[in-house]
Write a protein that holds these residues in place. Structure first.
Motif, PDB file in Angstrom:
ATOM      1  N   TYR A  68      52.378  23.953  35.860  1.00  0.00           N
ATOM      2  CA  TYR A  68      51.147  24.378  35.306  1.00  0.00           C
ATOM      3  C   TYR A  68      49.738  23.726  35.452  1.00  0.00           C
ATOM      4  O   TYR A  68      49.474  22.514  35.527  1.00  0.00           O
ATOM      5  N   MET A  69      48.940  24.706  35.609  1.00  0.00           N
ATOM      6  CA  MET A  69      47.714  24.364  35.864  1.00  0.00           C
ATOM      7  C   MET A  69      46.352  24.961  34.892  1.00  0.00           C
ATOM      8  O   MET A  69      46.779  26.378  35.529  1.00  0.00           O
ATOM      9  N   PHE A  70      45.563  23.948  34.618  1.00  0.00           N
ATOM     10  CA  PHE A  70      44.265  24.597  34.006  1.00  0.00           C
ATOM     11  C   PHE A  70      43.065  24.445  34.843  1.00  0.00           C
ATOM     12  O   PHE A  70      43.191  23.112  35.325  1.00  0.00           O
ATOM     13  N   ASP A  71      41.965  25.162  35.102  1.00  0.00           N
ATOM     14  CA  ASP A  71      40.577  24.610  35.619  1.00  0.00           C
ATOM     15  C   ASP A  71      39.658  25.038  34.798  1.00  0.00           C
ATOM     16  O   ASP A  71      39.330  26.487  34.293  1.00  0.00           O
ATOM     17  N   ILE A  72      38.488  24.136  34.382  1.00  0.00           N
ATOM     18  CA  ILE A  72      37.226  24.680  33.209  1.00  0.00           C
ATOM     19  C   ILE A  72      36.825  25.591  33.969  1.00  0.00           C
ATOM     20  O   ILE A  72      36.448  25.543  35.496  1.00  0.00           O
ATOM     21  N   ARG A  73      35.764  26.113  33.646  1.00  0.00           N
ATOM     22  CA  ARG A  73      35.109  27.019  34.511  1.00  0.00           C
ATOM     23  C   ARG A  73      33.651  26.591  34.350  1.00  0.00           C
ATOM     24  O   ARG A  73      32.911  26.852  35.099  1.00  0.00           O
ATOM     25  N   ASN A  74      33.229  25.311  33.363  1.00  0.00           N
ATOM     26  CA  ASN A  74      31.905  25.256  33.557  1.00  0.00           C
ATOM     27  C   ASN A  74      32.028  23.320  33.098  1.00  0.00           C
ATOM     28  O   ASN A  74      32.768  23.166  32.204  1.00  0.00           O
ATOM     29  N   ARG A  75      31.742  22.609  34.406  1.00  0.00           N
ATOM     30  CA  ARG A  75      31.633  21.340  34.864  1.00  0.00           C
ATOM     31  C   ARG A  75      31.244  20.429  33.250  1.00  0.00           C
ATOM     32  O   ARG A  75      31.613  19.503  33.344  1.00  0.00           O
ATOM     33  N   SER A  76      30.220  21.021  32.688  1.00  0.00           N
ATOM     34  CA  SER A  76      29.500  20.650  31.298  1.00  0.00           C
ATOM     35  C   SER A  76      30.004  21.013  30.392  1.00  0.00           C
ATOM     36  O   SER A  76      30.184  20.169  29.587  1.00  0.00           O
ATOM     37  N   VAL A  77      31.297  21.306  30.595  1.00  0.00           N
ATOM     38  CA  VAL A  77      31.546  21.896  29.042  1.00  0.00           C
ATOM     39  C   VAL A  77      34.016  21.474  29.515  1.00  0.00           C
ATOM     40  O   VAL A  77      34.378  22.066  29.792  1.00  0.00           O
ATOM     41  N   PRO A  78      33.674  20.066  29.465  1.00  0.00           N
ATOM     42  CA  PRO A  78      35.138  19.117  29.974  1.00  0.00           C
ATOM     43  C   PRO A  78      36.102  19.665  28.616  1.00  0.00           C
ATOM     44  O   PRO A  78      36.010  20.123  27.446  1.00  0.00           O
ATOM     45  N   SER A  79      37.209  20.085  28.928  1.00  0.00           N
ATOM     46  CA  SER A  79      38.589  20.663  28.342  1.00  0.00           C
ATOM     47  C   SER A  79      39.561  19.630  28.848  1.00  0.00           C
ATOM     48  O   SER A  79      39.516  18.993  30.079  1.00  0.00           O
ATOM     49  N   ARG A  80      40.761  19.317  27.195  1.00  0.00           N
ATOM     50  CA  ARG A  80      41.435  18.377  27.990  1.00  0.00           C
ATOM     51  C   ARG A  80      43.207  18.616  27.197  1.00  0.00           C
ATOM     52  O   ARG A  80      41.907  19.209  26.303  1.00  0.00           O
ATOM     53  N   LEU A  81      43.938  18.497  27.247  1.00  0.00           N
ATOM     54  CA  LEU A  81      45.037  18.804  26.570  1.00  0.00           C
ATOM     55  C   LEU A  81      45.761  17.385  26.433  1.00  0.00           C
ATOM     56  O   LEU A  81      46.082  16.916  27.289  1.00  0.00           O
ATOM     57  N   THR A  82      46.471  17.361  25.378  1.00  0.00           N
ATOM     58  CA  THR A  82      46.392  15.361  25.138  1.00  0.00           C
ATOM     59  C   THR A  82      47.963  15.799  24.154  1.00  0.00           C
ATOM     60  O   THR A  82      47.727  16.146  23.198  1.00  0.00           O
TER      61      THR A  82
END
Length: 484
Positions: free
Chosen positions: A248-262
């Protein structure tokens, strides 16, 4: 003499500026090192690599964190199990392409990436994605990276990272929680894919105990995560399963809006998104939203419905509680068993359960190239088959997913659930009042039942017609006699 002194001063100033400038870049080259107190920063200033001490710990660790986050939210740690007791640590790269972390006081190796291939020009680069890679000079082909931190996740899944398994090399891309907020050593909780049966992702475990299962992938989402929508404004996601790898992989749409799964030290799986306005992380979602998200809460052959709290568990149709006494006091551990045993012949039927999280697929079988009708026949012809469903819900539904054991971890969903066809004895189908069932289930009645219903309705209609004719004729006869 004065001119020579000034030359020496200028030399040291130039050397200091050169070293400082070099260490502020994103690359470590052969013969260069970073010491405790120095950092390497990705080209776009998103991630930073350096030494830190978590929480109240005095130990020093080499890690990667978001540069603009004042709290230093760490996403990767090199020496998780071996903290450095002082500030003498330094990181360098050798001719074999290995990153080596040592203590200057003893020169002991604390951690190494253990590469064994000699490169012409080995360099380590901190990429904008947060991936620390070892490569040969300017060769930016990801397939030729000698080593990368993304292959060795800690507690955080970043955009572009894989969560799953390489079926060729055996490389396991899984997350493990920190022991505590003060200790980044691997804790009790893990997040990984179980590649057995139909691959399913986001299995949160405490040791070997399963705490949460997101469900199997159905082409659009995981069946236990109905709120996972595509597209959304934050990120896109993908699931790949083939003979080489499952991930499984995700990609953020905007590098200025980081997202992470923890995975937290407490066993929660949480997604965070950076909010620039508050300069802080906002929790976007969490895995355990209610009681029904607990793995196999209702035991085998039962479903969970949070809207029926506190008695959230209910046996599937055709099943009854294995331990009725415990069931009455809301202990559903033993689950449910069949009322009558299956005769294992073509008189068996299937009941359709709509909008559910599909059962655990660890012991299932999948064929993505056959129709649902053929899937039903395959299940009916195998005495061990207990249920079937589409493996892919796109384009009206395709593919076949079969279960061959007790059905575990089913829950009813308000939206975006999937249809599950559970095998039951024909007598159980005959005993179900069709008018009390959802319209979609009425088609599951046995042929015998339908014949009885049709014949009964026909006879009743004919009887009413005959009775009506008799009454009409009598009234007509009386009217004629009255006129005479």
């Amino acid at each position: 003499m004065e001119g020579f002194t000034m030359l020496i001063i200028y030399f040291f100033i130039f050397s200091y500026i050169t070293i400082t400038t070099t260490l502020s870049l994103d690359t470590i080259t052969l013969g260069q090192s970073i010491k405790d107190g120095e950092t390497v920063v990705s080209a776009g200033q998103v991630f930073e690599l350096g030494f830190f001490s978590p929480g109240k710990s005095r130990g020093r660790y080499l890690g990667i964190w978001y540069k603009k986050d004042g709290e230093k939210t760490v996403v990767w740690v090199a020496n998780r199990n071996t903290p450095i007791s002082d500030s003498s640590g330094f990181l360098s790269i050798n001719a074999q392409g290995s990153l080596v972390l040592r203590m200057n006081s003893t020169n002991d190796i604390v951690w190494s990436s253990n590469a064994s291939t000699t490169l012409l020009n080995p360099v380590a680069v901190l990429l904008e994605s947060g991936n620390l890679v070892v490569k040969d000079g300017n060769d930016n082909n990801p397939d030729k990276f000698l080593w990368q931190s993304f292959d060795y996740p800690c507690d955080t899944l970043l955009s572009g990272m894989k969560l799953g398994k390489n079926l060729v090399t055996g490389l396991d891309w899984s997350l493990s929680s920190w022991k505590s907020i003060d200790d980044p050593a691997p804790g009790d909780f893990t997040l990984k894919i179980d590649p057995h049966g139909s691959p399913q992702v986001l299995f949160v475990r405490k040791g070997t105990e399963i705490l949460y299962r997101a469900g199997s992938w159905n082409g659009l989402r995981f069946t236990g995560n109905p709120h996972q929508q595509e597209p959304n404004s934050v990120y896109t996601y993908n699931f790949v399963s083939n003979e080489k790898e499952v991930f499984y992989m995700f990609d953020i749409r905007n590098r200025s809006v980081p997202s992470r799964l923890t995975v937290t030290p407490y066993g929660d799986l949480q997604r965070f998104t950076w909010i620039d306005r508050t300069h802080a992380w906002a929790r976007y979602s969490t895995s355990m939203t209610d009681q029904c998200d607990k793995y196999a809460l209702c035991g085998s052959n039962a479903s969970c419905n949070i809207n029926k709290s506190p008695a959230v568990c209910e046996c599937l149709e055709g099943f009854t509680p294995k331990s009725p006494g415990e069931w009455e006091i809301l202990d559903w551990t033993e689950g449910c068993v069949r009322k009558p045993p299956l005769p294992c012949n073509h008189s068996d039927g299937f009941l359709k359960h709509e909008a559910v999280k599909l059962p655990d697929t660890s012991h299932s079988w999948v064929d993505n190239n056959i129709s649902l009708a053929k899937c039903e026949k395959l299940c009916l012809n195998n005495c061990s088959c207990t249920a079937y469903a589409n493996s892919d819900v796109r384009e009206g539904g395709t593919g076949c997913l079969l279960w061959f054991s007790d059905l575990l971890d089913i829950r009813e969903l308000a939206a975006n659930g999937q249809d599950l066809y559970v095998r039951v004895a024909a007598s159980e189908i005959d005993n179900i009042d069709p008018m009390t069932q959802p319209i979609a289930r009425r088609g599951q009645l046995s042929e015998k039942k339908w014949v009885i219903i049709i014949v009964t309705c026909a006879i009743s209609a004919l009887g009413l017609l005959v009775l009506g004719c008799i009454i009409f004729m009598r009234k007509r006869k009386r009217r004629i006699q009255g006129k005479l």
